[in-house]
Design a protein around this motif. Structure first.
Motif, mmCIF file in Angstrom:
data_model
loop_
_atom_site.group_PDB
_atom_site.id
_atom_site.type_symbol
_atom_site.label_atom_id
_atom_site.label_comp_id
_atom_site.label_asym_id
_atom_site.label_seq_id
_atom_site.Cartn_x
_atom_site.Cartn_y
_atom_site.Cartn_z
ATOM 1 N N ASP A 207 0.241 11.937 -4.514
ATOM 2 C CA ASP A 207 -0.812 10.919 -4.537
ATOM 3 C C ASP A 207 -0.379 9.693 -5.331
ATOM 4 O OD1 ASP A 207 -2.393 12.405 -2.974
ATOM 5 O OD2 ASP A 207 -3.664 13.192 -4.576
ATOM 6 N N ARG A 208 0.282 9.959 -6.446
ATOM 7 C CA ARG A 208 0.720 8.838 -7.269
ATOM 8 C C ARG A 208 1.682 7.943 -6.500
ATOM 9 N NH1 ARG A 208 1.104 12.081 -11.529
ATOM 10 N NH2 ARG A 208 3.347 12.395 -11.250
ATOM 11 N N ILE A 209 2.611 8.590 -5.820
ATOM 12 C CA ILE A 209 3.592 7.813 -5.059
ATOM 13 C C ILE A 209 2.896 7.008 -3.969
ATOM 14 C CG2 ILE A 209 5.578 7.982 -3.529
ATOM 15 C CD1 ILE A 209 6.260 10.616 -5.052
ATOM 16 N N VAL A 210 1.973 7.651 -3.282
ATOM 17 C CA VAL A 210 1.305 6.960 -2.181
ATOM 18 C C VAL A 210 0.464 5.808 -2.712
ATOM 19 C CG1 VAL A 210 -0.318 7.207 -0.289
ATOM 20 C CG2 VAL A 210 1.300 9.007 -0.732
ATOM 21 N N LEU A 211 -0.213 6.031 -3.829
ATOM 22 C CA LEU A 211 -1.045 4.957 -4.371
ATOM 23 C C LEU A 211 -0.197 3.752 -4.757
ATOM 24 C CD1 LEU A 211 -3.657 6.948 -6.457
ATOM 25 C CD2 LEU A 211 -3.970 5.766 -4.267
ATOM 26 N N ARG A 212 0.975 4.044 -5.300
ATOM 27 C CA ARG A 212 1.863 2.949 -5.640
ATOM 28 C C ARG A 212 2.281 2.201 -4.369
ATOM 29 N NH1 ARG A 212 5.450 5.726 -9.077
ATOM 30 N NH2 ARG A 212 6.820 5.999 -7.302
ATOM 31 N N GLU A 213 2.576 2.987 -3.356
ATOM 32 C CA GLU A 213 2.974 2.393 -2.078
ATOM 33 C C GLU A 213 1.836 1.534 -1.519
ATOM 34 O OE1 GLU A 213 5.635 2.219 -0.436
ATOM 35 O OE2 GLU A 213 5.079 1.768 1.639
ATOM 36 N N ILE A 214 0.617 2.015 -1.649
ATOM 37 C CA ILE A 214 -0.515 1.251 -1.138
ATOM 38 C C ILE A 214 -0.597 -0.092 -1.860
ATOM 39 C CG2 ILE A 214 -3.038 1.170 -1.065
ATOM 40 C CD1 ILE A 214 -3.011 4.154 -0.493
ATOM 41 N N GLU A 215 -0.405 -0.039 -3.173
ATOM 42 C CA GLU A 215 -0.440 -1.292 -3.935
ATOM 43 C C GLU A 215 0.626 -2.264 -3.419
ATOM 44 O OE1 GLU A 215 -2.648 -2.478 -5.968
ATOM 45 O OE2 GLU A 215 -3.664 -0.621 -5.358
ATOM 46 N N THR A 216 1.823 -1.735 -3.244
ATOM 47 C CA THR A 216 2.914 -2.576 -2.751
ATOM 48 C C THR A 216 2.538 -3.192 -1.414
ATOM 49 O OG1 THR A 216 4.299 -0.841 -3.645
ATOM 50 C CG2 THR A 216 5.409 -2.599 -2.428
ATOM 51 N N LEU A 217 2.064 -2.330 -0.513
ATOM 52 C CA LEU A 217 1.777 -2.817 0.828
ATOM 53 C C LEU A 217 0.644 -3.831 0.809
ATOM 54 C CD1 LEU A 217 2.109 0.306 3.109
ATOM 55 C CD2 LEU A 217 3.545 -1.712 3.048
ATOM 56 N N LYS A 218 -0.360 -3.569 0.003
ATOM 57 C CA LYS A 218 -1.489 -4.506 -0.057
ATOM 58 C C LYS A 218 -0.999 -5.896 -0.444
ATOM 59 C CE LYS A 218 -5.668 -1.921 -1.045
ATOM 60 N NZ LYS A 218 -6.418 -1.253 -2.088
ATOM 61 N N ARG A 219 -0.072 -5.896 -1.375
ATOM 62 C CA ARG A 219 0.429 -7.176 -1.843
ATOM 63 C C ARG A 219 1.286 -7.838 -0.767
ATOM 64 N NH1 ARG A 219 2.537 -4.982 -6.183
ATOM 65 N NH2 ARG A 219 4.648 -5.173 -5.384
ATOM 66 N N ARG A 220 2.168 -7.028 -0.183
ATOM 67 C CA ARG A 220 3.156 -7.602 0.724
ATOM 68 C C ARG A 220 2.560 -8.028 2.057
ATOM 69 N NH1 ARG A 220 8.168 -4.739 0.244
ATOM 70 N NH2 ARG A 220 8.762 -4.716 -1.954
ATOM 71 N N ILE A 221 1.647 -7.214 2.528
ATOM 72 C CA ILE A 221 1.221 -7.407 3.904
ATOM 73 C C ILE A 221 0.419 -8.697 4.050
ATOM 74 C CG2 ILE A 221 -1.057 -6.289 3.996
ATOM 75 C CD1 ILE A 221 0.195 -4.612 6.342
ATOM 76 N N ASN A 222 -0.111 -9.182 2.955
ATOM 77 C CA ASN A 222 -0.881 -10.411 3.042
ATOM 78 C C ASN A 222 -0.071 -11.649 2.689
ATOM 79 O OD1 ASN A 222 -3.322 -9.317 3.936
ATOM 80 N ND2 ASN A 222 -3.724 -8.517 1.871
ATOM 81 N N GLU A 223 1.193 -11.447 2.455
ATOM 82 C CA GLU A 223 2.031 -12.624 2.211
ATOM 83 C C GLU A 223 2.116 -13.457 3.484
ATOM 84 O OE1 GLU A 223 5.780 -11.088 0.969
ATOM 85 O OE2 GLU A 223 5.033 -10.524 -1.028
ATOM 86 N N PRO A 224 2.291 -14.743 3.336
ATOM 87 C CA PRO A 224 2.392 -15.568 4.540
ATOM 88 C C PRO A 224 3.767 -15.417 5.185
ATOM 89 C CG PRO A 224 2.584 -16.935 2.579
ATOM 90 C CD PRO A 224 2.318 -15.544 2.103
ATOM 91 N N ASP A 225 3.806 -15.642 6.471
ATOM 92 C CA ASP A 225 5.064 -15.707 7.234
ATOM 93 C C ASP A 225 5.937 -14.461 7.067
ATOM 94 O OD1 ASP A 225 4.306 -18.221 7.992
ATOM 95 O OD2 ASP A 225 5.295 -19.170 6.264
ATOM 96 N N ILE A 226 5.372 -13.341 7.257
ATOM 97 C CA ILE A 226 6.201 -12.142 7.215
ATOM 98 C C ILE A 226 6.951 -12.057 8.534
ATOM 99 C CG2 ILE A 226 6.170 -9.633 7.020
ATOM 100 C CD1 ILE A 226 3.445 -9.970 5.656
ATOM 101 N N PRO A 227 8.262 -11.829 8.473
ATOM 102 C CA PRO A 227 8.989 -11.664 9.736
ATOM 103 C C PRO A 227 8.401 -10.482 10.508
ATOM 104 C CG PRO A 227 10.488 -11.693 7.848
ATOM 105 C CD PRO A 227 9.113 -11.692 7.304
ATOM 106 N N LYS A 228 8.409 -10.600 11.818
ATOM 107 C CA LYS A 228 7.717 -9.587 12.616
ATOM 108 C C LYS A 228 8.296 -8.196 12.423
ATOM 109 C CE LYS A 228 5.737 -12.517 16.105
ATOM 110 N NZ LYS A 228 5.884 -13.103 17.429
ATOM 111 N N ARG A 229 9.613 -8.169 12.256
ATOM 112 C CA ARG A 229 10.217 -6.853 12.106
ATOM 113 C C ARG A 229 9.768 -6.175 10.823
ATOM 114 N NH1 ARG A 229 16.528 -6.139 12.838
ATOM 115 N NH2 ARG A 229 16.197 -4.015 12.107
ATOM 116 N N LYS A 230 9.648 -7.015 9.816
ATOM 117 C CA LYS A 230 9.183 -6.515 8.520
ATOM 118 C C LYS A 230 7.752 -5.983 8.697
ATOM 119 C CE LYS A 230 10.808 -6.491 4.340
ATOM 120 N NZ LYS A 230 12.054 -5.781 4.248
ATOM 121 N N MET A 231 6.972 -6.772 9.409
ATOM 122 C CA MET A 231 5.583 -6.390 9.601
ATOM 123 C C MET A 231 5.493 -5.058 10.339
ATOM 124 S SD MET A 231 2.611 -6.956 8.920
ATOM 125 C CE MET A 231 1.544 -8.337 8.766
ATOM 126 N N LYS A 232 6.381 -4.903 11.298
ATOM 127 C CA LYS A 232 6.375 -3.655 12.053
ATOM 128 C C LYS A 232 6.611 -2.470 11.112
ATOM 129 C CE LYS A 232 9.130 -1.164 15.356
ATOM 130 N NZ LYS A 232 10.521 -0.896 15.147
#
Lengths: 1003, 161
Positions: free
Chosen positions: A77-102
């Protein structure tokens, strides 16, 4: 550079199956000048890329790896929660390359799979479905079908894309869109895509046609009315020249036929014809599964025929030949063959009976039950339950097998056996069966099945109770152990039953029943922890009948009732019942002309309740107090003795108020205007309906909201029945349970047949399902008629088993039937209700076995039989599905041996030997470490679950397949080596955490 | 009808979940917890079926991995057992001697394969060959798309540099 070269070598070896990233070259050039560390990382990524699927970034692979190695749920759970935090931050960044987004989306899928909330990224998955690139679109569709349920708000944003994709030129895009349709399109959005999907039924690619059929099938599930006009399309697709499309069409047709058989009767001939062709191997070879021709299609067809032939002689007769053929041909050594056989038995028991087929079915069931495999026994018990509906005496041959299953440590099997017993209950064996069921009920913790078993016990007791005393005792046990789980209606039914008696016009029997109830309740009532529902019954019965025959004094009963109220001070409902019961006891005493005074504890209870927070309890207390001051005559009218069964007439028009109203109007009061005629106010019920509709469908509202208006009680008529004045309107029932009015259809319960079923239909909701499943309404009556046949034996049989109803469960190792323990024989005798003595019974069991062997006319089966006998003598092959020890499954990879060393050794071999012989040598090597190697291979050919097949017959038929499968499996060793090299690079080590990860799933 | 497909490792780790009937995220967690408690503790040689909440869950163990499918009361358990086998055989053919690790690192591919075998909770194609052909066609398509994408991105990267 050396490492790179190695990688190169590896790639060229793999390119048959694994594909190269075209960007590899680019990476090489770039990384050429960088330092060694970077080189290593890139090399590693490259290796992953060359593996085709490991196209994700190192970051993601590390995530997967760390989760794979997490030692506890909390760490994960700890690992996943950390991952969620990372993703929340990253996924809303502007101009994410499509492959990254995938990749982000795939990571979202992963965390969602692990049970965490990824909803913050849903919208990005939805956006990805809009992308033009097939690669991204596919990922998008995969993610949304995994994320969203059909009622999710975001779906409306996908419908447009689906529409567009259904028109795509690329059939794979159309397929992806159809896949999404099945999961995401809901009732509201069906019309948006329906036309397109219907058109796709004519698509040139069979994969598309098939998926279109299945999409329509799912639409039918969600909203039957939306596709009702398409029935003809389904029928047409039945004749599609692609077997896959035909097979898919069976699903919607099955649904339609389930709903209404009649419009499809004309298809019987077609279905029979298709089934015949399938069984005769007319379909392409590719539909064969483990040497059986298109078994899944056969099974579906048999299901359909079972529906069509039910209660229809003419249709059934068309099916007899083909079903007989299939049963004869079916391969009893393979799991899939038995699946077909089982489906045939289901079909035979559903259609108009054919004596010959019934006999074949009985033989098949006998084989199932004789098998060592628990799965087959389970199926056998189930099939037996279906067949006894038609031929009730079939169970008798298998009594010992049934009892073995009943005492099996496997809970699933036990449960199934109880289901069978439930179905074969009659008045001669009800006591044994219900006692066993109650014992079982007490032993389990699963509330769902506790509830089910409890309601079955109640039902059987109501239908077949041999005596009042037994009935009451049984009900007490059920309530004591599962009182809070059974439907409250059961409690009310019990009260009603005690009030009404068993329906015979025999008053002494009724009063005996009541007396025995009162006696047993007085015994039980002091026990702690009684369920609330049971206490309610106790209070009610004590109030109503406690003093009825004068055996117990009013003060004794009152004392007990006060104790109940005191002991369960937190349960307002029980207290309410207790107070009302006290009131009744008091009233009956007064009415009988005896001078009574309230017990002091009763008085204090009343005082306490008069100040209760519960308005209901307060009201009862005040009502009681009011009664205390009334004279005998009034009391007699308020609380007539034993009148709980009498109807109370409720004057819904309140005509007794007419005078008063008249007077008021004369004095100048405003006349009453019915709600509906009042101007300016809208029909409230209409609004409510509207609102609820709106609520349930989420549809948009287009009209303006209504002007708010004062709240008007909408249920005026029902408030009338509520006892607002001092005189209680309902005599015996608590006011908050108006549903338990004696105005219910009063059905004599002992009539056992359909009557009692309809009378208590509400309480038996779940059981209704069961009955529907197992047979037609005729079943119960059939059972009761057969019960009367046994009536003659009954006294004798009842005499015998009574003392040993609670039979200890000795788990003697399974022995041959010759040495059956005494207890089992007794149990058998009491269950199966035979009149023969024990020894005779035993013999007759053997005799039926013999006669069956001789009855077999088919030489093929005759040959099988002796073989199975020898198989029993041999030690049964280990069940490969359930390998107990990890050591056994990991054979070659057992943690003591370094797997890589072994594999490296094998590589040398495999380099100059062809693939087949390489795999053979692998088998030999692994065979050295694990002695059951041939079994591991046979696992692949899918005959593993059938524990009892004989080895000799297997060797003949299976060996060739073994060889072919190992051929088709390709260069296992190389693959395995590659895989291991790869994961070793990533740092996953087979010896570290979980060697199981590396063991081949298919042995 | 199959209501859901689960794949759980012997340690209770989830390797695959696919829900054909609507379950909320909370329910899903509960279902997985309940079922892994029931199934992983079952001894060998018992039935491959557990009854659960009025449904039947058919499971089959391969090495350290359990595949489970939840079906209705009236469905044929042996058939479902073979559908699981069919699925695993398909995976085996695709990955080449499939092992748990393949499913862990290629879980999205596993989903794609499952999507070709089951649809709307029913078996959609019972011919292995056709399933393989479809999966291969998809892979080719993806590969083509990837290549195109890579060249473009490569060029873009070059230009940016």
């Amino acid at each position: 550079m050396l490492a790179l070269k190695q990688l190169h070598d590896q790639e060229s070896k793999n390119d048959k199956k694994r594909r190269l990233h075209s960007s590899c070259a680019g990476h090489f050039i770039k990384s050429h000048n960088s330092n060694l560390e970077q080189l290593k990382t890139i090399g590693r990524e490259l290796a992953m890329g060359s593996q085709g699927g490991f196209g994700q970034s190192k970051e993601f692979l590390d995530l997967v790896k760390s989760i794979g190695e997490a030692r506890s749920k909390s760490e994960e759970d700890r690992i996943v929660l950390r991952e969620i935090e990372t993703l929340k931050r990253r996924i809303n960044e502007p101009d994410i390359p499509k492959r990254k987004m995938k990749e982000y989306i795939i990571r979202l899928v992963y965390i969602e799979m692990l049970g965490h909330d990824a909803s913050f990224g849903y919208i990005h998955a939805v956006k990805m479905t809009h992308d033009d690139s097939v690669l991204l679109k596919r990922t998008g569709y995969l993610a949304v079908t995994l994320f969203l349920n059909e009622d999710h708000d975001l779906i409306i944003l996908i419908v447009n894309t689906i529409q567009k994709d259904l028109r795509s030129d690329n059939y794979l895009v159309v397929c992806a869109a159809l896949n999404a349709c099945c999961k995401l399109i809901n009732e509201e959005t069906i019309p948006a895509v329906l036309q397109q999907v219907v058109e796709l039924l004519g698509h040139q690619k069979e994969a598309v046609r098939k998926k279109a059929v299945m999409a329509l099938h799912s639409f039918h599930h969600k909203s039957p009315s939306s596709v009702n006009h398409l029935i003809s399309n389904f029928r047409k697709k039945l004749a599609d020249n692609d077997p896959g499309v035909m097979g898919a069409t069976l699903f919607p047709l099955y649904d339609l036929i389930t709903i209404d058989v009649n419009p499809h009767k004309d298809l019987v001939a077609s279905f029979v014809n298709i089934l015949k062709q399938v069984a005769e191997r007319r379909l392409p070879k590719t539909y064969d599964y483990h040497q059986t021709p298109a078994p899944f299609i056969q099974i579906k067809l048999l299901k359909i025929l079972a529906l069509l032939g039910s209660g229809d002689k003419k249709s059934s007769e068309q099916m007899y030949t083909v079903i007989g053929d299939i049963m004869r041909k079916s391969d009893t050594a393979s799991n899939i063959g038995n699946a077909i056989l089982y489906e045939c038995i289901c079909c035979i028991s559903s259609i108009q009976p054919s004596p010959k087929l019934l006999e074949t079915a009985a033989d098949a069931i006998a084989n199932f039950l004789k098998s060592d495999s628990h799965n087959l026994k389970y199926m056998g018990i189930d099939a037996l339950g279906r067949l006894i509906r038609i031929s009730p005496d079939i169970a008798e041959q298998h009594q010992l097998a049934v009892i073995d299953c009943l005492e099996d440590p496997d809970d699933t099997l036990k449960r199934k056996t109880f289901e069978l017993l439930y179905k074969m209950t009659k008045s001669s064996n009800v006591e044994v069966i219900v006692d066993r069921m109650i014992d079982y009920m007490i032993s389990i913790n699963d509330n769902h099945y506790k509830t089910e078993t409890a309601s079955r016990c109640v039902e059987l007791a109501e239908q077949f109770a041999p005596s009042n005393h037994w009935f009451i005792q049984t009900m007490n046990k059920v309530f004591q152990h599962a009182g809070d789980l059974v439907n409250p209606k059961v409690a009310h039914n019990l009260m009603r039953l005690i009030a009404e008696g068993f329906g015979e016009d025999d008053d002494t029997a009724d009063s005996q029943l009541r007396l025995s109830a009162v006696e047993s309740y007085l015994k039980i009532v002091d026990e702690p922890k009684l369920p609330s529902a049971f206490l309610q019954v106790i209070c009610w019965v004590l109030g109503e009948y406690g003093t009825a025959d004068g055996k117990y004094s009013a003060s004794y009963i009152s004392g007990k009732l006060c104790d109940v109220a005191e002991a369960h001070s937190t349960d307002d409902i029980v207290k309410g019942y207790a107070v009302t019961a006290l009131m009744k006891v008091y009233c009956f005493e007064r009415a009988a002309g005896r001078k009574t005074s309230l017990l002091p504890e009763c008085q204090s209870l009343l005082e306490e309740l008069s100040a209760s927070h519960s308005s209901d309890l307060q009201q009862r207390a005040y009502e009681f107090r009011a009664i205390l001051d009334l004279d005998t005559n009034a009391i007699e009218n308020i609380m007539p003795l034993d009148a709980s069964c009498e109807d109370i007439e409720i004057d819904k028009n309140l005509s007794f108020l007419d005078d008063y109203v008249q007077k008021s109007i004369e004095q100048g009061a405003e006349p009453y205007i019915p709600e509906s005629e009042r101007s300016g106010t809208l029909n409230i019920s209409k609004i409510r309906n509207h609102n609820s509709y709106e609520h349930s469908t989420h549809s948009l509202r287009f009209e303006a909201y209504e002007v708010p208006k004062p709240v008007v009680p909408t249920n005026i008529p029902t408030t009338v029945t509520y006892p607002t004045d001092l005189v209680p309107v309902t005599v015996s029932e608590p006011s908050y349970q108006p549903s338990v009015q004696p105005t219910w259809p009063l059905v004599p319960v002992s009539d056992a047949g359909s009557g009692s079923v309809s009378g208590s239909s509400e309480l038996k909701l779940r059981l209704d399902g069961v009955q529907k499943k197992w047979g037609k309404p005729t079943y119960s009556s059939g059972a009761s008629s057969s019960a009367s046949n046994f009536e003659s034996n009954r006294t004798m049989v009842n005499g015998a088993p009574q003392p040993d109803t609670v039979i200890s469960k000795p788990h003697a190792p399974r022995q041959s039937h010759v040495e059956v323990s005494e207890e089992k024989q007794k149990l058998a005798a009491s269950l199966f209700g035979g009149t023969t003595s024990r020894s005779e019974r035993k013999q007759s069991g053997g005799a039926t076995g013999h006669s069956k062997v001789s009855r077999i006319t088919n030489p093929g089966e005759d040959k099988v039989r002796p073989a199975t006998v020898t198989a029993v003598v041999q030690p049964p092959p280990p069940d490969l599905l359930d390998l107990g020890e990890p050591v056994a499954d990991t054979s070659g990879y057992s943690s003591t041996v370094d797997p890589f060393k072994q594999l490296e050794g094998l590589l040398d071999l495999s380099q100059d030997v062809n693939a087949a012989s390489a795999s053979a040598s692998a088998a030999a090597t692994t065979g050295a470490t694990a002695s059951n190697d041939p079994d591991l291979l046979s696992l692949y050919s899918g005959i593993d679950t059938v524990g009892n097949q004989n080895l000799t017959s297997m060797n003949g038929s299976v060996n060739p397949t073994k060889r072919t499968t190992s051929l088709t499996k390709g260069p296992n060793l190389k693959d395995a080596l590659d895989k291991d090299a790869l994961v070793r690079q990533m740092g996953v080590n087979p010896t570290s955490q979980n060697p199981n990860l590396f063991s081949d799933l298919l042995g | 009808m199959i209501h859901f497909v689960l794949s759980i490792s012997r340690q209770g780790k989830v390797r695959l979940t696919k829900w054909y009937s609507p379950y909320s995220q909370k329910e899903r967690i509960k279902v997985i917890r309940e079922l892994s408690g029931m199934i992983l503790t079952r001894g060998p040689k018992l039935c491959n079926v557990v009854e659960w909440r009025g449904f039947k869950v058919v499971y089959r163990r391969y090495a350290g991995l359990y595949f489970c499918m939840c079906i209705n009361q009236e469905d044929n358990e042996l058939e479902i057992l073979e559908i699981i086998q069919y699925f695993v055989e398909t995976l085996n053919r695709y990955f080449g001697t499939v092992c748990e690790l393949d499913l862990i690192f290629h879980f999205h591919k596993t989903y794609y394969i499952l999507d070709e075998i089951l649809i709307a909770g029913e078996l959609q194609e019972s011919s292995k060959k056709i399933v393989h052909r479809l999966i291969d066609a998809q892979d080719l398509l993806v590969e083509a798309a990837k290549e195109k994408e890579n060249t473009v991105s490569y060029i873009v990267a070059q230009v940016a540099n």
